[in-house]
Design an enzyme around this catalytic site. Sequence first.
Site, PDB file in Angstrom:
ATOM      1  N   GLU A  57      -8.636 -26.301  30.463  1.00  0.00           N
ATOM      2  CA  GLU A  57      -8.293 -25.187  29.579  1.00  0.00           C
ATOM      3  C   GLU A  57      -7.466 -24.134  30.304  1.00  0.00           C
ATOM      4  OE1 GLU A  57      -8.503 -24.941  26.446  1.00  0.00           O
ATOM      5  OE2 GLU A  57      -9.711 -26.715  26.058  1.00  0.00           O
ATOM      6  N   GLN A  62      -0.201 -21.551  28.904  1.00  0.00           N
ATOM      7  CA  GLN A  62       1.210 -21.374  29.269  1.00  0.00           C
ATOM      8  C   GLN A  62       1.875 -22.648  29.790  1.00  0.00           C
ATOM      9  OE1 GLN A  62       2.515 -18.441  28.626  1.00  0.00           O
ATOM     10  NE2 GLN A  62       0.676 -17.219  28.355  1.00  0.00           N
ATOM     11  N   TYR A 102       2.311 -19.065  36.933  1.00  0.00           N
ATOM     12  CA  TYR A 102       1.234 -18.136  36.560  1.00  0.00           C
ATOM     13  C   TYR A 102       0.057 -18.293  37.533  1.00  0.00           C
ATOM     14  CZ  TYR A 102       3.963 -17.861  32.272  1.00  0.00           C
ATOM     15  OH  TYR A 102       4.986 -17.698  31.363  1.00  0.00           O
ATOM     16  N   TYR A 140     -10.989 -17.022  24.231  1.00  0.00           N
ATOM     17  CA  TYR A 140     -10.536 -18.374  23.891  1.00  0.00           C
ATOM     18  C   TYR A 140     -11.163 -19.414  24.811  1.00  0.00           C
ATOM     19  CZ  TYR A 140      -7.951 -22.657  23.950  1.00  0.00           C
ATOM     20  OH  TYR A 140      -7.654 -23.993  23.943  1.00  0.00           O
ATOM     21  N   ASP A 158      -6.587 -19.345  19.756  1.00  0.00           N
ATOM     22  CA  ASP A 158      -5.367 -19.005  20.470  1.00  0.00           C
ATOM     23  C   ASP A 158      -4.222 -18.929  19.463  1.00  0.00           C
ATOM     24  OD1 ASP A 158      -4.961 -21.644  19.800  1.00  0.00           O
ATOM     25  OD2 ASP A 158      -4.525 -22.324  21.842  1.00  0.00           O
ATOM     26  N   CYS A 212       1.208 -28.935  12.214  1.00  0.00           N
ATOM     27  CA  CYS A 212       1.374 -27.532  11.822  1.00  0.00           C
ATOM     28  C   CYS A 212       2.088 -26.776  12.941  1.00  0.00           C
ATOM     29  CB  CYS A 212       0.009 -26.907  11.524  1.00  0.00           C
ATOM     30  SG  CYS A 212       0.092 -25.315  10.703  1.00  0.00           S
ATOM     31  N   THR A 342       6.031 -13.258  32.395  1.00  0.00           N
ATOM     32  CA  THR A 342       5.504 -12.796  31.117  1.00  0.00           C
ATOM     33  C   THR A 342       6.300 -11.618  30.575  1.00  0.00           C
ATOM     34  OG1 THR A 342       3.297 -13.511  31.798  1.00  0.00           O
ATOM     35  CG2 THR A 342       3.434 -12.036  29.907  1.00  0.00           C
TER      36      THR A 342
END
Length: 396
Positions: A57, A62, A102, A140, A158, A212, A342
Amino acid sequence: MNKKLSRKELKDKYDIDMWSEDKIALFQTTLLKWYDQEKRDLPWRRTSDPYKIWISEIMLQQTRVDTVIAYYINFLETFPDINHLAEADDDILLKVWEGLGYYSRVRNMKEAAIQVVTHYNGIFPNSYEEIKKLKGIGPYTAGAVSSIAFQQAEPAVDGNLMRVLSRLFEIDVDIAKPASRKVFEAVMYHIIDQNRPGDFNQALMDLGATICTPKNYDPSISPVKEFNASYINETYLNYPIKSKKKKKKIVNYFAILIQNDKGEYLLEKRHEDRLLANMWTFPLIEEQVSSQDSGWKSFEDSDLYELNDVKQDLLIKYVKQKYGLNINLDKQSSGRISHVFTHLHWNIYAYRANARNSIEAIPSNCEWVNETKFDEYVFPVLQQKIWKSSQEITLL
């Protein structure tokens, strides 16, 4: 806000029409039947180990799924359990993570692992509230781990899931605003399957990833189109509501690829409180650096592919002051690299240079390194881009 708002509260506050219990049950059955038949075969779905689920997770934040798989397998081979991660050497940890970006994610993971070892006797906590206390874990991730590993009926909300729910219920809430998450969590507490909460969360994730989608969305092929208010009312192009992000600040940098007479390159270890902390890069000099001592001034040009005499002299003077090196510096850039954080967008203009001699020892956070040894150093993606660009023939 309470975790579960009543149907009346959802309607009065957010104009959300919650389904009847029978409709919710039918939706759960329909969605999970589709998931059982079509779910993506991913390595972290073959385990109920909370440590492994947590690793996946964090990596998936990102980062694309297809990129994560190899990193996930390698990470677990290197750090097979929470104790190994808690005791990890920082350089090895960053090297295993190298390329994912990150980097605060992996630093937080080590701190969280130490928390688990120290406060939970090395056993991963099994409740949402306790999981959320760990470093780097928000609502999350806590929802994902507690539902998937421990079958607790906690939502994992999320941006992906908010997009799905926005279209299902025609939710007129801006998903770009952090406070909006609570609205979607409130909806999820109504519809989440109590018996298979982990699968339910993952089913909605897969629905958002495969059908979706943000673009080229065709609701007519969705397995739950009969429940989709935006499809039934032909309003699906209006959802989700998402305000535009603020433009990222653009910062220009010079990357100076300095070689000595042995052909080695000067590498600098970034300070621990800066972006790309504790990783190695070529010297990076910000365009906007200002120093009265050096006479350094900001460059106003947007095109920095070629240095004039004044700019060349300023860079040479700065390198001498900071790194103790007299250099010959090419005026022509060997390439321009773009790198996005970011909230920042860096444009890096790479220039080659040769060190004539050293007026004093190089700084303690710098080393001369032969390119054959680069793989022994922790490079951020940015450094990899600069090096790759410098090896390519460019027509500038």
